[in-house]
Design a protein around this motif. Sequence first.
Motif, PDB file in Angstrom:
ATOM      1  N   ASN A  99       0.577   1.676  -3.827  1.00  0.00           N
ATOM      2  CA  ASN A  99      -0.555   1.792  -4.135  1.00  0.00           C
ATOM      3  C   ASN A  99      -1.131   3.364  -3.792  1.00  0.00           C
ATOM      4  N   LYS A 100      -0.620   3.805  -2.670  1.00  0.00           N
ATOM      5  CA  LYS A 100      -0.900   5.256  -2.112  1.00  0.00           C
ATOM      6  C   LYS A 100      -0.447   6.171  -3.263  1.00  0.00           C
ATOM      7  N   ARG A 153      -0.548   5.712  -6.524  1.00  0.00           N
ATOM      8  CA  ARG A 153      -1.471   5.479  -7.616  1.00  0.00           C
ATOM      9  C   ARG A 153      -2.759   6.181  -7.147  1.00  0.00           C
ATOM     10  N   ASP A 154      -3.271   6.133  -5.747  1.00  0.00           N
ATOM     11  CA  ASP A 154      -4.549   6.676  -5.363  1.00  0.00           C
ATOM     12  C   ASP A 154      -4.376   8.330  -5.369  1.00  0.00           C
ATOM     13  N   ASP A 175       0.940  -1.266  -0.010  1.00  0.00           N
ATOM     14  CA  ASP A 175      -0.169  -0.077  -0.014  1.00  0.00           C
ATOM     15  C   ASP A 175       0.854   1.137  -0.056  1.00  0.00           C
ATOM     16  N   ARG A 222      -4.751   9.323  -9.169  1.00  0.00           N
ATOM     17  CA  ARG A 222      -6.249   9.368  -9.339  1.00  0.00           C
ATOM     18  C   ARG A 222      -6.784  10.447  -9.092  1.00  0.00           C
TER      19      ARG A 222
END
Length: 119
Positions: free
Chosen positions: A52-53, A55-56, A49, A59
Amino acid sequence: MSRVKRSVHARKKRRATLERTKGFRGQAKSSYKGAKEALIKADTYAYRDRRNKKRDFRRLWIVRINAAARQEGMSYSQFMHGLKLAEIEVDRNVLADIAVRDPEMFRRFAEKAREAAAA
């Protein structure tokens, strides 16, 4: 080679594991075996994560820029393409912040992007 007795270090290691699982539920905080397995899982999720953070957030920034650009009558892709043609180098993080905090400044960016795209 001499024999090594593990008791002190083994207890220290187990105590450290149980301290790290403080706040977990059930056996994951109280038994060493359950705590060790829960920590392996938790560390795996944390590693994943952290990536992933990024990417988030990207977005989220794109959604905010798109919403602001559409209020100016442009799509996100048209807006970003116009900025590139106008040679305005502002990253998405800053653009999203401007879109939220300073709509007038964003309007100026949109005008520059529209002019550059038209030319």
